[in-house]
Motif scaffolding. Sequence first.
Motif, mmCIF file in Angstrom:
data_model
loop_
_atom_site.group_PDB
_atom_site.id
_atom_site.type_symbol
_atom_site.label_atom_id
_atom_site.label_comp_id
_atom_site.label_asym_id
_atom_site.label_seq_id
_atom_site.Cartn_x
_atom_site.Cartn_y
_atom_site.Cartn_z
ATOM 1 N N LEU A 28 0.825 -1.201 0.000
ATOM 2 C CA LEU A 28 0.000 0.000 0.000
ATOM 3 C C LEU A 28 0.862 1.253 0.000
ATOM 4 C CD1 LEU A 28 -2.745 -1.094 2.486
ATOM 5 C CD2 LEU A 28 -3.108 -0.418 0.131
ATOM 6 N N GLY A 29 2.160 1.075 -0.047
ATOM 7 C CA GLY A 29 3.040 2.225 -0.082
ATOM 8 C C GLY A 29 3.513 2.672 1.283
ATOM 9 N N ALA A 30 3.307 1.827 2.300
ATOM 10 C CA ALA A 30 3.804 2.188 3.627
ATOM 11 C C ALA A 30 5.308 1.953 3.667
ATOM 12 C CB ALA A 30 3.126 1.343 4.686
ATOM 13 N N GLU A 89 6.636 2.666 9.047
ATOM 14 C CA GLU A 89 5.180 2.761 9.181
ATOM 15 C C GLU A 89 4.572 1.379 9.348
ATOM 16 O OE1 GLU A 89 4.099 6.787 6.614
ATOM 17 O OE2 GLU A 89 4.449 4.901 5.582
ATOM 18 N N LYS A 135 2.519 0.633 12.647
ATOM 19 C CA LYS A 135 1.062 0.574 12.528
ATOM 20 C C LYS A 135 0.514 -0.826 12.331
ATOM 21 C CE LYS A 135 0.546 5.267 11.101
ATOM 22 N NZ LYS A 135 0.525 6.204 10.018
ATOM 23 N N TYR A 157 -6.236 2.629 6.206
ATOM 24 C CA TYR A 157 -4.791 2.549 6.430
ATOM 25 C C TYR A 157 -3.995 3.295 5.355
ATOM 26 C CZ TYR A 157 -0.223 0.389 7.257
ATOM 27 O OH TYR A 157 1.098 0.177 7.499
ATOM 28 N N GLY A 158 -4.269 2.960 4.096
ATOM 29 C CA GLY A 158 -3.528 3.588 2.994
ATOM 30 C C GLY A 158 -3.740 5.086 2.934
ATOM 31 N N ILE A 199 -1.721 6.849 5.676
ATOM 32 C CA ILE A 199 -0.265 6.991 5.548
ATOM 33 C C ILE A 199 0.112 7.905 4.389
ATOM 34 C CG2 ILE A 199 0.391 4.828 6.674
ATOM 35 C CD1 ILE A 199 0.719 3.564 3.993
ATOM 36 N N VAL A 223 -6.406 3.971 -2.025
ATOM 37 C CA VAL A 223 -5.375 4.981 -2.283
ATOM 38 C C VAL A 223 -5.406 5.423 -3.742
ATOM 39 C CG1 VAL A 223 -3.851 4.312 -0.413
ATOM 40 C CG2 VAL A 223 -3.645 3.155 -2.588
#
Lengths: 462, 303
Positions: free
Chosen positions: A351-353, A357, A361, B158-159, B162, B216
């Motif tokens: 998800l791009g974390a 992160e 999280k 979540y997405g 962040i 996202v």
Amino acid sequence: MQPLNLLLLTMLLAAVAYVLGSARSRTLAMPLGGVRHLKSLPGYYGVRAAIWCGVPALVILGLWAAFEGKMIQSIVVGTLPDTMIPDTAGEASLLMSKIGNVANGSLPPGFVEEPVAKAAELLQVLQVQSKIYMTGLVLAVALLAGFVGWVRIRPLLNAREQVEAILRWFFFACAGVAVLTTVGIVFSVVFETIRFFEQVPFFEFFFGTSWSPQLALRTDQVGSEGAFGMIPLFTGTLLISFIAMLIAAPVGLLSAIYLSEYANKRVRSTVKPLLEMLAGIPTVVYGFFAALTVAPFISDLASAIGVEASSQSALAAGLVMGIMIIPFVSSLSDDVINAVPQTLRDGSLALGATQSETMKKVIFPAALPGIMGGLLLAVSRAIGETMIVVMAAGLAANLTANPLETVTTVTVQIVTLLVGDQEFDSAKTLAAFALGAMLFISTLLLNVIALKIVRKYREQYD
Amino acid sequence: MSTVSSTITNKMQAPDDKAMPVTEDKVMPVTEAKPEQTVLEEGVTVGTPFADDPKFKLRDVEVFYGETQAIKNISLDVARNEVIAFIGPSGCGKSTFLRCLNRMNDSIDSCRIKGSLLLDGQNIYDSKRDVVELRARVGMVFQKPNPFPKSIYDNVAYGPRIHGLANRKSDLDDIVENSLRKAGLWNEVKDRLDAMATGMSGGQQQRLCIARAIAVSPEVVLMDEPCSALDPIATARIEELITEMSESYTIVIVTHSMQQAARVSNRTAYFHMGHLVEVNDTSKVFTTPEHELTESYITGRFG
């Protein structure tokens, strides 16, 4: 024959029975057309024969060895004149050791009363006879039972089922040993604790703020009245454990995070064993490191910035104890973090974390219950630690929250109460058991809570 | 097993055979005699691997795990708003190739990637490339549903959280609702957004993962066997969803089910032992494949 030799001989006989038993089953199987026509494999027939041979004989040997002394003693004492029959258990054991000394020659017979000398002679005779009877009986039982077991081997006999059943009881007995030992420890502590509370009021022990376990020899002695308030000890324990956890929890946790999430394979395979080596250092070594290096350093540092600090301090003990339990925290946390499925990491990263992160999280919240469980186990470890505190924190039971002062802990006081020659019915000695019981209860509670949390965590990903 | 794959197996065992010259003499002529050997030449793909103005332009891609080469010189275009399916036997490299498209192989230390991989003309593997931004544009759904052990709401949020996509709580609520609606999950979960996501059924979890991925607003969604852990009803639901999603997203889907590839995709790419053998319109691949390996696979002769 000595019991130990007899034991070895019986085991040898059992081994012979095994060989003969499996050989006989093979012989019986031959005319039937091979081993597959037996109910069980030859090995099971062998084990069954060995059990027949060994177990009854060993049981008799054990019982004989356990009751031999008592039986002989009562026979020997029975021959003494009425005037010499001991009244109390203490006298009886004195008398028996006197008779024993004469019998084994360390005390010349001329030095003691005549009946005692005679009893000693009798003792000698009985001991020799007992050995002979024991040897004979055990060997006879082993041979006879072994023979019966061997003769009764039949192709249709289900030896496997019998052996498995016996093995199950054997395993049960092994598990029972551990449980019974725990029960035994609990009971011994409980009974002594009850005796303690017969002498010291309940209220004083639980709520008293002063600890000074002296007992007067004379009533007019100075400082004669002992004080048995456990509050200063428990605050000392909590203070030191708190300082220790203040070090161990963040350092252990963060190093676990580094090792499991960030470190590459090479760093991990070097650093992890090094970290776990901390757990292999004996606590005595930590103790003198704390006492000789850390405590003076803290005291110097404190005086340099103008704060009063004693040469032994809760801070020194707590710091070193914290270092000691770092590997405990880090390896437990590492396991828990690694147990978080890789799919969760992938999901978050996809998800791009970023890595941190993802850690903050997803991984950390998912691992939190397990980490909490690990921390609680570390706390119970800190509470139970003794050696570092003895050496670095002192013995004075101060009721204080100042980490620069000398404090003492429950475990340390138990040690000082029981070291040296002690009478076992004074409140001073019994206090050790009461403290032990309290410590046992509190660490037990912590462990129960920790296990509950860890178990709850386990169900989470299903 | 077909003669082709056994030929390849023989070739791979060649180093061992060299220890025994007798065996080598026996094997080598057989290997050379097979004409199929030449068609698996690296970088040769039959059909229509290229497109005009592609979303992904992938040229001469090679992937290595340590010494092993998993992907052997593959060139392929993924067109905008198409659904392309990757099929092929297990271990043929289709998942590896898929994971190159959003750099999910980065976390594997031994993995090396060569070649040029462009997303809208920009190099995916540029050292200055921000992988966070790349993955926000190229979302991914995995084989096994992997909801975070959080509430349904927090999973979808979540997405956006962040990436800072919502300024207010109400914006975030809208994003969550829209994503769940697009994933066809809204009506089932709107009353229990605070419930743990791990308590849902497998099919619901997978749709939640899709909602999480589209929250996202990615341009591409990669799907790595998204239905392999689901029952037929949940699978049908996801396939419907993929068809709906194809209007607004480019979708690359790896699947072991040829029926699924036939139902959801516009184009199909057939992978074989690290090679990209054939790319064609899905209808053509499943009716008149150009390459005999593709034909063997779709007719069930191996795989």
